[in-house]
Design a protein around this motif. Sequence first.
Motif, PDB file in Angstrom:
ATOM      1  N   CYS A 143      -0.386   4.209   7.094  1.00  0.00           N
ATOM      2  CA  CYS A 143      -1.342   3.266   6.725  1.00  0.00           C
ATOM      3  C   CYS A 143      -1.993   3.292   7.298  1.00  0.00           C
ATOM      4  CB  CYS A 143       0.194   2.006   7.401  1.00  0.00           C
ATOM      5  SG  CYS A 143       1.501   1.419   6.102  1.00  0.00           S
TER       6      CYS A 143
ATOM      7  N   CYS B  75       2.990   2.752   2.124  1.00  0.00           N
ATOM      8  CA  CYS B  75       2.648   3.523   3.315  1.00  0.00           C
ATOM      9  C   CYS B  75       3.686   2.983   4.371  1.00  0.00           C
ATOM     10  CB  CYS B  75       1.430   3.257   4.079  1.00  0.00           C
ATOM     11  SG  CYS B  75       1.088   1.709   4.117  1.00  0.00           S
TER      12      CYS B  75
ATOM     13  N   TYR C 299       0.562  -1.573  -0.377  1.00  0.00           N
ATOM     14  CA  TYR C 299      -0.034   0.011   0.249  1.00  0.00           C
ATOM     15  C   TYR C 299       0.899   1.655   0.629  1.00  0.00           C
ATOM     16  CZ  TYR C 299      -3.431  -2.992   1.014  1.00  0.00           C
ATOM     17  OH  TYR C 299      -4.761  -4.312   1.043  1.00  0.00           O
TER      18      TYR C 299
ATOM     19  N   LYS D 173      -4.884   4.543   4.857  1.00  0.00           N
ATOM     20  CA  LYS D 173      -4.988   3.966   3.180  1.00  0.00           C
ATOM     21  C   LYS D 173      -5.903   2.807   3.618  1.00  0.00           C
ATOM     22  CE  LYS D 173      -1.575   5.510   0.353  1.00  0.00           C
ATOM     23  NZ  LYS D 173       0.016   5.311  -0.363  1.00  0.00           N
TER      24      LYS D 173
END
Length: 264
Positions: free
Chosen positions: A216, A148, A146, A219
């Motif tokens: 994170c 992050c 992702y 997200k």
Amino acid sequence: MALTGCYAFMKHVVTLLNLLYLAFGILLMLLAMWLWADTSVTLSMAEDQASYYTGVFLILFVGILLLIVGFLGCAAAISESQCSLVLYFCLLLTVLVAQISAGIWMYSNNDKLKDLVKYTVQTTVQTEYGAIPERTETFDAIQTGYQCCGASGPSDWAASSYNNPVLITLELAITYAERPYKIPASCCKDITQCSAEDLSGVVSGPISDLLYSEGCTEKLLYITQRIMLMFLVFLVAIGSVEFFGLVLSLILCCAIRAVNTYKH
């Protein structure tokens, strides 16, 4: 006497609907297997992994139940068996009620799910990363997949138990503002370009441009909400088809009963 006219057409429609149930059941089973196998899935970060796998087994169970309903519905429609249609109606109604309950539960617990994601990500970063191999591997996969780093950003690793050995060693030697900390390699945009210096920081200091700057949590919240929305849309879609199947099966059952009464 076989069904004729509109009732015969309804019988074919019910058969087609049950083929859709079979397809939905297979899709749910594939989804359950994917959730089981993919460690980077957002919900695998739940604090209680038993709850996560319970949810996976529940999806698998619904998929298997839809398969059974689909096979039974096809057999009942083709054989024109009144008893089979009644059993099919009851099973399909049970599935529909369960899906409606699941949809209502998901919608009403949306805020709790957000809080759970925030809590589990924060807990993983602060206390579990580096201490629990499974959580470490999962969070590395999330940071890489992702793009992050940390809960809200790379600086979160300064207060993580992942850095405790360094913090304890240097605690008496330097001030907090100058305290160094290490950052996981999964935060690096390109691991081949990141050096040891890039994977370290100083509290209140700048972060290397080679590291992901976004946290994170946001997200994962976005992805979780998308998964929930897609699942709710899926429940509404299949629920509409199931309701249509319930009505048609009831009409067919009455028509078969009328035909059997006429024969006698």
